[in-house]
Write a protein that holds these residues in place. Structure first.
Motif, PDB file in Angstrom:
ATOM      1  N   SER A  33      38.951  20.755 -19.614  1.00  0.00           N
ATOM      2  CA  SER A  33      37.879  21.610 -20.112  1.00  0.00           C
ATOM      3  C   SER A  33      38.229  22.298 -21.427  1.00  0.00           C
ATOM      4  O   SER A  33      37.349  22.746 -22.159  1.00  0.00           O
ATOM      5  N   ASN A  49      36.650  15.284 -15.205  1.00  0.00           N
ATOM      6  CA  ASN A  49      35.688  16.152 -15.891  1.00  0.00           C
ATOM      7  C   ASN A  49      35.978  16.188 -17.389  1.00  0.00           C
ATOM      8  O   ASN A  49      36.435  17.199 -17.938  1.00  0.00           O
ATOM      9  N   ASN A  89      40.736  17.830 -13.372  1.00  0.00           N
ATOM     10  CA  ASN A  89      40.665  18.660 -14.574  1.00  0.00           C
ATOM     11  C   ASN A  89      42.044  18.963 -15.151  1.00  0.00           C
ATOM     12  O   ASN A  89      42.249  19.972 -15.825  1.00  0.00           O
TER      13      ASN A  89
END
Length: 346
Positions: A156, A197, A112
């Protein structure tokens, strides 16, 4: 002795460094100005023809690039092809205020993290023979220099608004096109990597080209290209008021109809001028073989095209839709084209 030659390898232009059966490759696509089409590459002369985009500038870039390695070969004849190919790797200059430091990361570290994943991509690209990892080096240095908190940026947080912010940061310098292209390539790799991610859907419909500083320079660079409003005005224009000083009004109407037919069919001028009534099918379509690609193309006949076909029906002695070309002229044109191509090769 070590030899140098530019070749197209796997669809990419590269400098081949060879010695006997040993071959090494240096990709040069990232050095090119614009996006020259490789169909204009002349393998025998190792340069782009005059039809390629920025052919003069790119031919000079290739000559300068090759000269660097040729100077190394002539100055150090004892070096092998592998040594010549690897000579400048350790000396590759860095971009940015701080030197790029790479660290070995594990999956959990870069899952991430944008910056850590970028370092992983650089390491992976370096392991591939002939691959260009320098652009990712430059991207990493540029991001660390200009994007506040880049080293702590998680995937994210990459959404539409974040991408807009990054685009405006990149747009401060003239290297926007290359740096944004590399950043988009990085996100594409992250999207395909199951260990990361990130999905491209997070960005929504964001596109880097919408924020390019050169976006509104298109009209200045291509003055002969009609925009959508100009095209609409042309298709609805009255030929009577076009070039009113031109005495032969029948020619004005003919050329206007020719352009309207071309815009409706999406054919190029060379395809429209050689189209014949025999190319019209029973399905109310017209099928021609494209002059440049030699591939058959079939398009529906619009009401505007049908009106033009009926208007000039029977006016051409050899069955052409427009009374501009005939078989004798087309045969002579083909001969001139063949001779010009032969002289160009010689």
């Amino acid at each position: 002795m070590v030899k140098l030659k530019f070749i197209i390898r796997n669809g990419v232009l590269a400098l081949r460094i060879s010695e006997g059966k040993n071959r090494y490759y240096k990709r040069v696509a990232h050095l090119m100005k614009g996006q020259p089409d490789l169909k204009h590459w002349k393998q025998d002369k190792e340069l782009f023809s005059g039809y390629a985009e920025f052919y003069k500038e790119n031919n000079q870039i290739l000559e300068d690039f090759k000269a660097v390695y040729w100077k190394l070969i002539t100055g150090h004849p004892e070096l092998s092809a592998k040594q010549v190919a690897c000579f400048y790797k350790a000396q590759q200059p860095r971009t940015g205020s701080q030197p790029v430091q790479l660290t070995a990361w594990g999956v959990e570290d870069y899952r991430n993290s944008v910056s850590k994943y970028l370092e992983v991509v650089i390491a992976r690209e370096r392991a591939k023979q002939g691959c260009n990892y320098e652009s990712y080096y430059k991207l990493l240095a540029r991001c660390r220099r200009d994007i506040v908190g880049f080293d702590d940026m998680p995937f994210s947080t990459i959404d539409y608004n974040q991408m807009v912010t990054i685009a405006y940061i990149f747009a401060r310098e003239p290297s926007y096109k290359n740096i944004s292209k590399t950043f988009r390539a990085l996100l594409g790799k992250a999207h395909k990597d199951s260990d990361v991610n990130f999905k491209l859907s997070q960005m929504g419909d964001f596109r880097f080209c919408d924020y390019s500083p050169c976006k509104y320079d298109v009209e200045a660079k291509h003055p002969d290209t009609l925009n959508s409003e100009q095209l609409r005005m042309f298709l609805n224009a009255d030929p009577y008021y076009l070039t009113p000083d031109y005495k032969n009004r029948s020619d004005i109407n003919l050329y206007y109809d020719f352009c309207v037919f071309m815009f409706n069919s999406f054919f190029s001028p060379c395809d429209v001028i050689k189209a014949k009534t025999r190319d019209i099918t029973n399905k109310n379509t017209i099928m021609v073989r494209r002059k440049k690609t030699h591939r058959p193309v079939e398009v529906p006949i619009t009401p505007a095209m049908k009106r033009i076909i009926d208007k000039y029906r029977g006016q051409s002695k050899d069955g052409y839709i427009f009374p501009i070309m005939d078989d004798k002229k087309e045969k002579a044109y083909k001969k001139r084209t063949i001779h010009s191509r032969a002289s160009e090769r010689n």
